[in-house]
Write a protein that holds these residues in place. Structure first.
Motif: not given
Length: 297
Positions: A65-69, A247-249, A268-269
């Motif tokens: 979630l941190k990477v996505m945020g 890091l990005m998604i 899934a990501l």
């Protein structure tokens, strides 16, 4: 002779190849990736399609979630900066004469003629510790020291391998994606409405806010979506310009496929990223339905 618009055979023959191409090179590969997203690893290279949604549940882990945020925040900031920079550029292009428009469009399109990797390394050469910016600042520092200013020793600015560098790189890469749809929307505006607004006493800023922006809303919405989505899924720019904590998604997805060998989670990501993309397309469609009208107040 039968009208070509009524000739179903001609239509089917024309559309068949693109449809086949679409299914073979898009629908089928995406279906395979989606199937992997509901599967499980059963060996070093084997995936069993079990119908589980555990891979999607793993996306709600705090570190993911941190990477996505971070990815959404960096992409949103990039999009906002691109909008602020691109709007006056597109506006200037709209009111330029035909010869100037040609040259301005050429300048906007020029980056597309160079490979993204080469452009990114050029940016690294500009921003690194011994790069153009720090060398220029060091020269200016030395010049100011010679005239008697007590500035102390020069410390190079940390311009690379951080979030600042990622945002700069993303803006550098994606700015044309914002300029072009804005220009296309602004160039179609009825200039008489702008002249009427100015004649009736509205200033330039008021005319931009109450006339130009509402009329250009579809172009703004298109620019926001076209800029945000590639920025959210960017891989090369954050990988080369960012640090270990940036890091990005897209980089996280790459690690699942190449390093962690967790193809189901990587798939899934990938589809979560696609779902976010579809959400923003829906927002764009909503804004296009609401846009194109001059505000009454």
């Amino acid at each position: 002779m039968k009208d070509w618009r009524e000739d179903k055979t001609f239509f089917r023959a024309t559309i068949a190849l693109p449809v086949i191409w679409f299914f073979i090179f898009f629908v089928i590969p995406m279906a395979i990736v989606w199937a992997y997203s509901v599967g499980e690893n059963v060996g070093p290279v084997d995936v069993a399609i079990t119908g589980t949604f555990a891979n999607y549940a793993k996306a709600f882990a705090p570190e993911v979630l941190k990477v996505m945020g971070d990815s959404i925040w960096l992409a949103a900031l990039t999009t906002l900066i691109c909008l602020v920079v691109a709007f006056p550029v597109a506006l200037a292009m709209t009111f330029a004469d035909d010869k100037q428009k040609t040259w301005l469009l050429l300048l906007i399109m020029l980056p597309f003629w160079t490979n993204l990797l080469i452009r990114t390394y050029a940016l690294i050469a500009v921003m690194r510790t011994s790069g153009v910016i720090n060398t220029g600042l060091e020269g200016l520092h030395g010049l100011l020291m010679t005239v008697g200013l007590p500035l102390g020793s020069f410390e190079p600015l940390p311009l690379l391998y951080n979030k600042f560098a990622v945002v700069v790189g993303l803006v550098y890469v994606h700015l044309p994606f914002m300029v072009l749809p804005l220009y296309a929307a602004l160039d179609r505006l009825d200039k008489s409405l702008i002249e009427a607004s100015l004649d009736l006493g509205a200033g330039h800023l008021e005319t931009i806010r109450r006339v130009i922006v509402p009329l250009a809303a579809p172009g703004i919405a298109a620019g926001l979506v076209i800029t945000f989505i590639p920025a959210l899924g960017a891989y090369l720019t954050p990988d080369l310009l960012g640090g270990p904590d940036d890091l990005m998604i897209a980089s996280l997805i790459e690690r699942q496929f190449k390093r962690a060998n967790d193809w189901p989670f990587g798939a899934a990501l990938s589809f979560i990223l696609m779902y976010i993309t579809l959400l923003f397309f829906a927002v764009r469609a909503f804004l296009e339905r609401k846009g194109g009208k001059v505000g009454a107040h």
